[in-house]
Design a protein around this motif. Structure first.
Motif, PDB file in Angstrom:
ATOM      1  N   ALA A  95       1.013  -1.100  -0.034  1.00 21.39           N
ATOM      2  CA  ALA A  95       0.130  -0.575  -0.380  1.00 21.39           C
ATOM      3  C   ALA A  95       1.056   0.693   0.133  1.00 21.39           C
ATOM      4  O   ALA A  95       0.224   2.330  -0.462  1.00 21.39           O
ATOM      5  N   VAL A  96       1.721   1.564   1.058  1.00 21.13           N
ATOM      6  CA  VAL A  96       3.117   2.317   0.726  1.00 21.13           C
ATOM      7  C   VAL A  96       3.480   2.481  -0.264  1.00 21.13           C
ATOM      8  O   VAL A  96       3.891   3.578  -1.253  1.00 21.13           O
ATOM      9  N   TRP A  97       4.218   1.458  -1.291  1.00 13.82           N
ATOM     10  CA  TRP A  97       4.569   1.131  -1.928  1.00 13.82           C
ATOM     11  C   TRP A  97       3.882   2.178  -3.846  1.00 13.82           C
ATOM     12  O   TRP A  97       4.533   2.885  -4.071  1.00 13.82           O
ATOM     13  N   LEU A  98       2.420   1.577  -3.301  1.00 11.98           N
ATOM     14  CA  LEU A  98       1.625   2.350  -4.086  1.00 11.98           C
ATOM     15  C   LEU A  98       1.135   3.779  -4.325  1.00 11.98           C
ATOM     16  O   LEU A  98       1.606   4.802  -5.467  1.00 11.98           O
ATOM     17  N   PHE A  99       1.266   3.859  -3.478  1.00  5.95           N
ATOM     18  CA  PHE A  99       0.830   5.520  -2.944  1.00  5.95           C
ATOM     19  C   PHE A  99       2.171   6.429  -3.239  1.00  5.95           C
ATOM     20  O   PHE A  99       2.197   7.461  -3.709  1.00  5.95           O
ATOM     21  N   ASP A 100       3.640   6.141  -2.575  1.00  3.36           N
ATOM     22  CA  ASP A 100       5.019   6.682  -3.101  1.00  3.36           C
ATOM     23  C   ASP A 100       5.180   6.633  -4.787  1.00  3.36           C
ATOM     24  O   ASP A 100       5.798   7.523  -5.582  1.00  3.36           O
ATOM     25  N   HIS A 101       4.194   5.612  -4.854  1.00  4.17           N
ATOM     26  CA  HIS A 101       4.642   5.512  -6.796  1.00  4.17           C
ATOM     27  C   HIS A 101       2.991   6.398  -7.024  1.00  4.17           C
ATOM     28  O   HIS A 101       3.188   6.392  -8.589  1.00  4.17           O
ATOM     29  N   GLY A 102       2.528   7.564  -6.599  1.00  4.82           N
ATOM     30  CA  GLY A 102       1.163   8.658  -7.156  1.00  4.82           C
ATOM     31  C   GLY A 102      -0.229   8.281  -7.192  1.00  4.82           C
ATOM     32  O   GLY A 102      -0.552   8.596  -7.606  1.00  4.82           O
ATOM     33  N   PHE A 103      -0.119   6.703  -6.686  1.00  2.00           N
ATOM     34  CA  PHE A 103      -1.635   5.958  -6.949  1.00  2.00           C
ATOM     35  C   PHE A 103      -2.482   6.477  -6.058  1.00  2.00           C
ATOM     36  O   PHE A 103      -2.001   6.661  -4.532  1.00  2.00           O
ATOM     37  N   GLN A 104      -3.931   6.891  -6.085  1.00  2.00           N
ATOM     38  CA  GLN A 104      -4.889   6.539  -4.677  1.00  2.00           C
ATOM     39  C   GLN A 104      -4.780   5.710  -4.448  1.00  2.00           C
ATOM     40  O   GLN A 104      -5.190   4.832  -4.750  1.00  2.00           O
ATOM     41  N   THR A 105      -4.494   5.341  -3.125  1.00  2.00           N
ATOM     42  CA  THR A 105      -4.070   4.209  -2.653  1.00  2.00           C
ATOM     43  C   THR A 105      -5.486   3.757  -1.513  1.00  2.00           C
ATOM     44  O   THR A 105      -5.172   4.575  -0.180  1.00  2.00           O
ATOM     45  N   ALA A 106      -5.757   2.178  -1.087  1.00  2.00           N
ATOM     46  CA  ALA A 106      -6.447   2.060   0.564  1.00  2.00           C
ATOM     47  C   ALA A 106      -6.003   1.135   0.490  1.00  2.00           C
ATOM     48  O   ALA A 106      -5.882   0.050  -0.192  1.00  2.00           O
ATOM     49  N   LEU A 107      -6.541   0.639   1.771  1.00  2.19           N
ATOM     50  CA  LEU A 107      -6.152  -0.541   2.469  1.00  2.19           C
ATOM     51  C   LEU A 107      -7.146  -1.337   2.973  1.00  2.19           C
ATOM     52  O   LEU A 107      -7.712  -0.462   4.049  1.00  2.19           O
ATOM     53  N   LEU A 108      -7.529  -2.303   3.061  1.00  2.00           N
ATOM     54  CA  LEU A 108      -8.942  -3.201   3.839  1.00  2.00           C
ATOM     55  C   LEU A 108      -8.135  -4.212   4.483  1.00  2.00           C
ATOM     56  O   LEU A 108      -8.298  -4.904   3.756  1.00  2.00           O
ATOM     57  N   ASP A 109      -8.311  -3.817   5.872  1.00  2.00           N
ATOM     58  CA  ASP A 109      -7.697  -4.704   7.317  1.00  2.00           C
ATOM     59  C   ASP A 109      -9.350  -5.512   7.459  1.00  2.00           C
ATOM     60  O   ASP A 109     -10.395  -4.992   8.500  1.00  2.00           O
ATOM     61  N   THR A 110      -9.447  -6.902   6.922  1.00  2.00           N
ATOM     62  CA  THR A 110     -10.085  -7.672   7.009  1.00  2.00           C
ATOM     63  C   THR A 110     -10.060  -8.320   8.774  1.00  2.00           C
ATOM     64  O   THR A 110     -10.676  -9.818   9.223  1.00  2.00           O
ATOM     65  N   ASP A 111      -9.114  -8.761   9.230  1.00  2.00           N
ATOM     66  CA  ASP A 111      -8.337  -9.496  10.406  1.00  2.00           C
ATOM     67  C   ASP A 111      -8.619  -8.881  11.432  1.00  2.00           C
ATOM     68  O   ASP A 111      -8.329  -7.918  11.406  1.00  2.00           O
ATOM     69  N   GLY A 151      -6.238 -18.056   7.461  1.00  2.00           N
ATOM     70  CA  GLY A 151      -7.044 -18.687   6.990  1.00  2.00           C
ATOM     71  C   GLY A 151      -8.634 -18.046   5.974  1.00  2.00           C
ATOM     72  O   GLY A 151      -7.902 -17.214   5.100  1.00  2.00           O
ATOM     73  N   LEU A 152      -8.561 -19.753   5.080  1.00  2.00           N
ATOM     74  CA  LEU A 152      -8.842 -19.229   3.806  1.00  2.00           C
ATOM     75  C   LEU A 152     -10.809 -19.308   4.007  1.00  2.00           C
ATOM     76  O   LEU A 152     -11.043 -19.660   3.098  1.00  2.00           O
ATOM     77  N   GLU A 153     -11.338 -19.196   5.554  1.00  2.00           N
ATOM     78  CA  GLU A 153     -12.558 -18.603   5.268  1.00  2.00           C
ATOM     79  C   GLU A 153     -13.253 -17.848   4.758  1.00  2.00           C
ATOM     80  O   GLU A 153     -12.726 -17.342   4.082  1.00  2.00           O
ATOM     81  N   ASP A 154     -14.176 -17.750   5.576  1.00  2.00           N
ATOM     82  CA  ASP A 154     -15.250 -16.815   4.702  1.00  2.00           C
ATOM     83  C   ASP A 154     -14.788 -15.057   3.945  1.00  2.00           C
ATOM     84  O   ASP A 154     -15.147 -14.538   2.632  1.00  2.00           O
ATOM     85  N   LEU A 155     -14.269 -14.354   5.362  1.00  2.00           N
ATOM     86  CA  LEU A 155     -13.322 -12.953   5.046  1.00  2.00           C
ATOM     87  C   LEU A 155     -12.759 -13.397   3.622  1.00  2.00           C
ATOM     88  O   LEU A 155     -12.396 -13.023   2.805  1.00  2.00           O
ATOM     89  N   SER A 156     -11.287 -14.305   3.891  1.00  2.00           N
ATOM     90  CA  SER A 156     -10.812 -14.461   2.540  1.00  2.00           C
ATOM     91  C   SER A 156     -11.103 -15.043   1.459  1.00  2.00           C
ATOM     92  O   SER A 156     -11.077 -13.862   0.766  1.00  2.00           O
ATOM     93  N   ALA A 185     -12.850  -3.926   8.042  1.00  2.00           N
ATOM     94  CA  ALA A 185     -14.220  -5.265   7.950  1.00  2.00           C
ATOM     95  C   ALA A 185     -14.205  -6.969   8.694  1.00  2.00           C
ATOM     96  O   ALA A 185     -13.166  -6.996   8.726  1.00  2.00           O
ATOM     97  N   ASP A 186     -15.424  -6.708   9.004  1.00  2.00           N
ATOM     98  CA  ASP A 186     -15.490  -8.072  10.342  1.00  2.00           C
ATOM     99  C   ASP A 186     -16.973  -8.545   9.372  1.00  2.00           C
ATOM    100  O   ASP A 186     -16.421 -10.296  10.171  1.00  2.00           O
ATOM    101  N   THR A 187     -17.347  -8.321   8.158  1.00  2.00           N
ATOM    102  CA  THR A 187     -18.132  -9.519   7.895  1.00  2.00           C
ATOM    103  C   THR A 187     -17.467  -9.579   6.516  1.00  2.00           C
ATOM    104  O   THR A 187     -17.839  -9.051   6.197  1.00  2.00           O
ATOM    105  N   PRO A 188     -17.885 -10.868   5.463  1.00  2.00           N
ATOM    106  CA  PRO A 188     -18.721 -10.898   4.259  1.00  2.00           C
ATOM    107  C   PRO A 188     -18.934  -9.895   3.328  1.00  2.00           C
ATOM    108  O   PRO A 188     -18.896  -9.160   3.241  1.00  2.00           O
ATOM    109  N   GLU A 189     -20.638  -9.531   4.686  1.00  2.00           N
ATOM    110  CA  GLU A 189     -21.181  -8.039   4.216  1.00  2.00           C
ATOM    111  C   GLU A 189     -20.317  -7.133   4.148  1.00  2.00           C
ATOM    112  O   GLU A 189     -20.373  -6.006   2.859  1.00  2.00           O
ATOM    113  N   GLU A 190     -19.704  -6.509   5.345  1.00  2.00           N
ATOM    114  CA  GLU A 190     -19.429  -5.864   4.742  1.00  2.00           C
ATOM    115  C   GLU A 190     -17.831  -5.101   3.961  1.00  2.00           C
ATOM    116  O   GLU A 190     -18.030  -4.446   3.408  1.00  2.00           O
ATOM    117  N   CYS A 191     -17.617  -6.472   3.974  1.00  2.00           N
ATOM    118  CA  CYS A 191     -16.363  -6.579   3.373  1.00  2.00           C
ATOM    119  C   CYS A 191     -16.766  -6.272   1.988  1.00  2.00           C
ATOM    120  O   CYS A 191     -16.293  -5.160   1.315  1.00  2.00           O
TER     121      CYS A 191
END
Ligand SMILES: Nc1ncnc2c1ncn2[C@@H]1O[C@H](COP(=O)(O)OP(=O)(O)OP(=O)(O)O)[C@@H](O)[C@H]1O
Ligand SMILES: [Mg+2]
Length: 215
Positions: free
Chosen positions: A22-38, A86-91, A59-65
């Motif tokens: 995310a920081v690398w993309l931001f430093d290359h001049g892109f509008q960048t966002a991070l979504l943390d589901t952990d 883990g590779l459950e619902d959110l992943s 985000a804490d649920t698949p719907e929110e995500c």
């Protein structure tokens, strides 16, 4: 464009890669966002310390995500998703939405065994999402003199996932940078070796996508 760091195993470097990407993309001049589901919130707290101009959501649920990912994708060039261990619902939800899936793995037999699970979930997401996301296995915490690192490198192509050509070395700078609330690229000489690894890897993985965005 959405990139997700996921794997069935914990502690393989998902949050480290997601934050640095995310920081690398931001430093290359892109509008960048991070979504943390952990629920540990590692990458969201880390990124807030490093670069307040990167949009951070959790985000804490698949719907929110789903809702947040769609919203952030519309308003940013790149969205980086950090999945829980883990590779459950959110992943799975993140993977179904992604254009590129990065699966870090480290040179331990347990981590290597978990790659088969990642490959299956990737095929599942691709089946739903018209062939997307592209998947890449990233060899993290590699040691030059370590037998299992060599075996992993040699055996990785047989694990069913395309392997990124550039690997990430096991370097103390990642832990020190995290502790000081920064990333290796902003850590001066102490982070130079690690920053070179990250730059080579991200250029390999994102080069084509960045060219599209820059058109
Ligand atoms: N290339 C590396 N060299 C040295 N240490 C590393 C490297 N990559 C990650 N680490 C360290 O390994 C630990 C686990 O990394 P990280 O939190 O990124 O993994 P994760 O997959 O997100 O874990 P979790 O499943 O708990 O979310 C951290 O202490 C991190 O600093
Ligand atoms: Mg994590």
């Amino acid at each position: 464009m959405m990139i997700v760091c996921a794997n069935s195993k914990g502690g393989v470097g998902k949050s480290t890669l997601a934050t640095h990407l995310a920081v690398w993309l931001f430093d290359h001049g892109f509008q960048t966002a991070l979504l943390d589901t952990d629920k540990q919130r590692s990458s969201s707290e880390w990124i807030r310390e490093v670069e307040p101009q990167i949009t951070v959501r959790v985000a804490d649920t698949p719907e929110e995500c789903l809702v947040i990912a769609q919203e952030l994708s519309r308003s940013h060039d790149f969205l980086v998703g950090d999945a829980p261990g883990g590779l459950e619902d959110l992943s799975r939800t993140l993977l179904i939405l992604a254009d590129l899936a990065i699966f870090p793995t480290s040179p331990s037999i347990l981590d290597v065994r978990s790659v088969a699970g990642a490959t299956q979930v990737l095929r599942y997401a691709q089946g739903i999402n018209g062939g997307k996301p592209e998947g890449r296995l990233v060899l993290n915490r590699m040691k030059t003199r370590d037998t299992i690192s060599h075996e992993l490198r040699a055996g990785a192509p047989k694990l069913g996932l395309e392997v990124a050509q550039h690997v990430i070395r096991d370097l103390q700078a990642y832990r020190d940078a995290a502790q000081q609330g920064t990333v290796v690229a902003r850590f001066g000489r102490k982070g130079a070796q690690a920053a070179a690894d990250m730059d080579a890897l991200f250029s390999e993985l994102l080069g084509a996508f960045m060219a599209v965005k820059q058109q």
